[in-house]
Write a protein that holds these residues in place. Structure first.
Motif, short mmCIF file in Angstrom:
data_model
loop_
_atom_site.label_atom_id
_atom_site.label_comp_id
_atom_site.label_asym_id
_atom_site.label_seq_id
_atom_site.Cartn_x
_atom_site.Cartn_y
_atom_site.Cartn_z
N ALA A 18 0.84 -1.19 0.00
CA ALA A 18 0.00 0.00 0.00
C ALA A 18 0.87 1.24 0.00
O ALA A 18 2.05 1.20 0.35
CB ALA A 18 -0.90 0.00 1.24
N GLY A 21 1.26 2.15 2.73
CA GLY A 21 1.09 0.86 3.07
C GLY A 21 1.78 -0.09 4.04
O GLY A 21 2.50 -0.22 4.65
N TYR A 202 -5.01 7.95 11.58
CA TYR A 202 -4.30 6.77 11.09
C TYR A 202 -2.87 7.14 10.71
O TYR A 202 -2.57 8.26 10.32
CB TYR A 202 -5.02 6.12 9.92
N THR A 205 -2.45 2.72 6.07
CA THR A 205 -3.69 2.12 5.57
C THR A 205 -3.35 0.89 4.77
O THR A 205 -2.21 0.66 4.34
CB THR A 205 -4.47 3.10 4.66
N GLY A 206 -4.36 0.10 4.52
CA GLY A 206 -4.23 -1.07 3.67
C GLY A 206 -5.60 -1.52 3.23
O GLY A 206 -6.62 -1.02 3.72
N ARG A 207 -5.65 -2.44 2.30
CA ARG A 207 -6.91 -3.02 1.86
C ARG A 207 -7.13 -4.34 2.57
O ARG A 207 -6.22 -5.17 2.66
CB ARG A 207 -6.91 -3.23 0.34
N THR A 214 -14.61 -6.17 0.57
CA THR A 214 -13.30 -5.54 0.40
C THR A 214 -13.42 -4.11 0.91
O THR A 214 -14.38 -3.41 0.59
CB THR A 214 -12.89 -5.52 -1.08
N THR A 216 -11.21 -0.60 3.10
CA THR A 216 -9.97 0.05 3.56
C THR A 216 -9.84 -0.14 5.07
O THR A 216 -10.82 0.01 5.82
CB THR A 216 -9.99 1.55 3.24
N TYR A 218 -7.63 1.09 8.48
CA TYR A 218 -6.85 2.21 8.99
C TYR A 218 -6.14 1.76 10.27
O TYR A 218 -6.76 1.10 11.11
CB TYR A 218 -7.75 3.41 9.28
N HIS A 238 -6.82 -1.05 14.83
CA HIS A 238 -7.23 -0.74 13.47
C HIS A 238 -8.73 -0.56 13.41
O HIS A 238 -9.47 -0.99 14.32
CB HIS A 238 -6.76 -1.81 12.47
N HIS A 240 -12.29 -0.03 10.48
CA HIS A 240 -12.75 -0.29 9.12
C HIS A 240 -14.27 -0.14 9.09
O HIS A 240 -14.92 0.02 10.14
CB HIS A 240 -12.36 -1.71 8.67
#
Length: 430
Positions: A18, A21, A202, A205-207, A214, A216, A218, A238, A240
């Motif tokens: 990311a 990422g 945050y 981040t990442g998926r 699906t 994101t 944080y 985290h 989401h």
């Protein structure tokens, strides 16, 4: 194990791409002779079967002949980490990563050796080497004492609901109370709304992907998380916007409390008594609990911890076992046991392939073992599923099943991450 909850480790591994990422278990019956023959001099096979003590002896024999055997060092270090033997883990994983600087698995385990001891500053540069810059950034952002525990020596927090998963109330940064799911297969995660109300920022981040969603993710640091009469401060967290299990008509939970929180206490999930009990980790509390466990006749089983938040112990399905099993309690939907079709076949469990269903949008099949057991704790004819849902590829050792929510309802279960024992009692704990 449930459909909404992404694994912190797998999600954080995405961050590199990311922009920001103890002792082992016996062989499963029916396979013992063939496996024993194949593995008599093969520590890798012993390890795969969960016979960690014997495997470690074999790897140490290799190290006596060649102290620079990278694989043997890596395996001895990993076995030590599974049982929280931190000095052995650090020594051998450090050696393994010096011999093979690109061994990302061993680098990750070495980092986890320090994470489990709340030495986040030592873990961060190792994660950088492993290519996991997002997780490294998050850990490096923690100021003050990580996971600092304040408050009472113990607290009992009543369940506000039991299904689809247990719910308890907790406060985030002094706000609340909010309702959180309990899930040993999770870490500490928040809903977007809860994170925004707490003013969290945050650092990476990442998926993420879970349950066909699906989204994101944080990653940041939470200053305060209060559960009952205890408070944790300076916690990696985290958040989401993925949907979470909720009873019909109930609002979405505010997040998940998982093993990275439970790990910092002597933790009891008292399903029968409908309460979460957190005791501070010290010798006096442990001795008092052990005395209570003896008086109540609680079953004591060995405990291992894989990948920072997946508890494992020993269990059986019908005649198959005792063998390694995981304890991810987040299997909602009335599921007691999760296994694979191959393990079901070995155990003589009929899989109903005419009634295919899905779990996390993965095809699975109903099955009902005659007997599922953790020591003397037994469930008969409990609804279960068979499908490709176990974590063997990730753990690198074989598990015969995951025991989850519905199995535990008559019991109180306790995780002792100091002496690495798992207790299961048939009546509520005090």
């Amino acid at each position: 194990m449930n459909g909404f909850r992404p694994s912190r480790r797998s999600a954080l591994e995405l961050l590199g791409a990311a922009t920001l990422g103890a002792g082992g278990v016996g062989m499963a019956s029916g396979t013992a002779h063939a496996a024993q023959t194949a593995s008599a001099a093969d520590p890798d096979e012993l390890f795969r079967r969960g016979r960690f003590k014997e495997a470690e002896r074999g790897y140490r024999e290799l190290l006596r002949a060649n102290p620079d055997d990278q694989h043997a060092n890596a395996q001895v270090g990993y076995i030590a980490l599974l049982s929280n033997r931190f000095q052995d883990a650090e020594t051998h994983l450090t050696k393994a990563t010096e011999l093979a600087p690109d061994d990302r698995f061993s680098l990750t385990q070495l980092a986890d050796t320090f994470v489990r001891q709340d030495q986040l500053g030592r873990a961060a540069p190792i994660l950088e080497r492993a290519g996991n810059k997002g997780y490294a950034t998050q850990l490096a952002s923690v100021s003050g004492t990580p996971y600092q525990v304040n408050g009472a020596q113990s607290t009992r927090i009543p369940f506000r609901g039991l299904d689809p998963l247990p719910l308890v109330e907790a406060s985030v940064s002094g706000r609340g109370p909010r309702r959180f799911l309990l899930d040993t297969g999770g870490t500490l995660s928040l809903s977007m709304e809860t994170a925004e109300e707490a003013g969290l920022e945050y650092v990476a981040t990442g998926r993420g992907r879970a349950g066909g969603q699906t989204f994101t993710m944080y990653f940041g640091v939470l200053d305060s998380f209060r559960m009952g009469d205890v408070e944790l401060r300076n916690i990696p967290v985290h958040w989401h916007d993925a949907k979470m299990p909720a009873a019909l008509g109930d609002p979405q939970p505010s997040g998940v409390i998982g093993t990275t929180i439970f790990y910092h206490f002597l933790t009891t999930m008292d399903y029968a008594g409908r309460a979460l009990v957190l005791r501070q980790k010290n010798g006096e509390n442990l001795r008092e609990f052990q005395a209570e466990a003896r008086r109540s006749g609680a079953e004591k089983l060995p405990l291992w911890l894989a990948f920072d938040h997946f508890p494992c112990t020993v269990g059986s399905l019908n005649h198959l076992g005792p063998g390694m099993v995981s304890l991810d309690t987040g299997g909602s939907g009335g599921i007691g046991v999760v296994t694979t079709e191959e393990m079901a076949r070995r155990a003589g469990i009929r899989v109903d392939r005419d009634r295919a269903t899905s779990f996390n949008r993965i095809p699975v099949y109903p099955c009902v073992p005659d007997r599922a057991s953790l020591g003397k704790a037994v469930a008969r004819d409990i609804y279960s599923i068979a499908g490709p849902l176990l974590m063997d590829d990730r753990f690198r050792f074989e598990t015969i099943a995951n025991f989850t929510h519905a199995f535990f309802k008559p019991y109180a279960i306790t995780f002792d991450f100091t002496e690495m024992n798992f207790y299961i009692a048939g009546k509520p704990s005090n």
